[in-house]
Design a protein around this motif. Sequence first.
Motif, PDB file in Angstrom:
ATOM      1  N   LYS A   4      58.541  58.162  47.940  1.00 51.39           N
ATOM      2  CA  LYS A   4      57.773  57.875  47.021  1.00 51.39           C
ATOM      3  C   LYS A   4      57.597  56.026  47.985  1.00 51.39           C
ATOM      4  CE  LYS A   4      57.389  57.274  43.158  1.00 51.39           C
ATOM      5  NZ  LYS A   4      57.254  56.864  41.712  1.00 51.39           N
ATOM      6  N   PRO A   5      57.057  55.193  48.188  1.00 51.20           N
ATOM      7  CA  PRO A   5      57.365  53.712  48.843  1.00 51.20           C
ATOM      8  C   PRO A   5      58.130  52.717  47.593  1.00 51.20           C
ATOM      9  CG  PRO A   5      55.633  54.509  49.101  1.00 51.20           C
ATOM     10  CD  PRO A   5      56.189  55.414  48.608  1.00 51.20           C
ATOM     11  N   ALA A   6      58.358  51.469  48.019  1.00 55.46           N
ATOM     12  CA  ALA A   6      59.524  50.740  47.084  1.00 55.46           C
ATOM     13  C   ALA A   6      57.921  50.637  46.519  1.00 55.46           C
ATOM     14  CB  ALA A   6      60.572  50.218  48.186  1.00 55.46           C
ATOM     15  N   TRP A   7      57.550  50.105  46.835  1.00 55.93           N
ATOM     16  CA  TRP A   7      56.101  49.488  45.630  1.00 55.93           C
ATOM     17  C   TRP A   7      55.655  50.078  44.583  1.00 55.93           C
ATOM     18  CZ3 TRP A   7      51.473  51.966  46.397  1.00 55.93           C
ATOM     19  CH2 TRP A   7      51.334  52.244  47.588  1.00 55.93           C
ATOM     20  N   LEU A   8      55.590  51.612  45.148  1.00 54.23           N
ATOM     21  CA  LEU A   8      55.677  52.787  43.991  1.00 54.23           C
ATOM     22  C   LEU A   8      56.902  52.323  42.248  1.00 54.23           C
ATOM     23  CD1 LEU A   8      53.787  55.067  45.804  1.00 54.23           C
ATOM     24  CD2 LEU A   8      52.466  53.571  44.038  1.00 54.23           C
ATOM     25  N   LYS A   9      56.429  51.026  41.862  1.00 53.78           N
ATOM     26  CA  LYS A   9      57.173  51.114  40.863  1.00 53.78           C
ATOM     27  C   LYS A   9      56.080  50.221  39.092  1.00 53.78           C
ATOM     28  CE  LYS A   9      58.158  46.296  41.805  1.00 53.78           C
ATOM     29  NZ  LYS A   9      59.026  45.139  42.692  1.00 53.78           N
ATOM     30  N   SER A  10      56.960  50.603  38.374  1.00 56.22           N
ATOM     31  CA  SER A  10      56.357  50.209  36.666  1.00 56.22           C
ATOM     32  C   SER A  10      56.232  48.715  37.068  1.00 56.22           C
ATOM     33  CB  SER A  10      57.110  50.906  35.770  1.00 56.22           C
ATOM     34  OG  SER A  10      56.877  52.494  35.852  1.00 56.22           O
ATOM     35  N   HIS A  11      55.457  48.409  35.847  1.00 53.79           N
ATOM     36  CA  HIS A  11      55.330  46.663  35.538  1.00 53.79           C
ATOM     37  C   HIS A  11      54.808  47.316  34.113  1.00 53.79           C
ATOM     38  CE1 HIS A  11      55.817  45.839  39.537  1.00 53.79           C
ATOM     39  NE2 HIS A  11      54.547  46.426  40.331  1.00 53.79           N
ATOM     40  N   GLY A  12      55.072  45.267  33.610  1.00 52.17           N
ATOM     41  CA  GLY A  12      54.549  45.666  32.439  1.00 52.17           C
ATOM     42  C   GLY A  12      55.693  46.526  30.992  1.00 52.17           C
TER      43      GLY A  12
END
Length: 202
Positions: A4-12
Amino acid sequence: MSDKPAWLKSHGTPWSVRSEKIVYDNPWITVTEYQATAPTGRPALYGKIGFKNQAIGIVPLHDDGTVTLIGQNRFSLANYSWELPEGGAPMGEDPLDGAKRELAEEAGLEASDWRLILRLELSNSVTDERGYGYLALGLTPTQTEPDETEDLAVVRVPFTEALDAAVAGHMPDALTVALLLRVHHMAVRGELPSDLARLVLG
């Protein structure tokens, strides 16, 4: 599958549930109504269809670059649908076991080489249904055992024709479109045997 790329993360802030009640239940689905709080903090009424099976789709790719497709009348949209062999695996069952069963039941095929090529969330705004897509290679005939409600047609066509039909909107089934595109992607990236990749790419 790749990392998984680093930018695929949860927000909010995630959704939260204040109360829930089941408003419909049968052997295949449950419909639950929720009084929820949205990530913005606003109250929201939400309905979710909960599935009691995992969705399974199979790309039966033959050595000559053809793929087996299934045609059937579908109830929900009252249409005739050409699609890959598909079905459901009960929760708790290995999805691969379900895939093997569905390929035999619908297409009359068994495979010596199975590869999980895609995981999907189907209509994730209103359902919790998860799907698993497999590539089946090394195909040989076996006994078909369609479900008692299924009147199935079976065809074998060049992969390129199936992909063209899917992206043109003639085969709009979501699992079918996604899995055919995934196999094409595998051919482009060198993830298939070279002779098979050439056939897939036309």
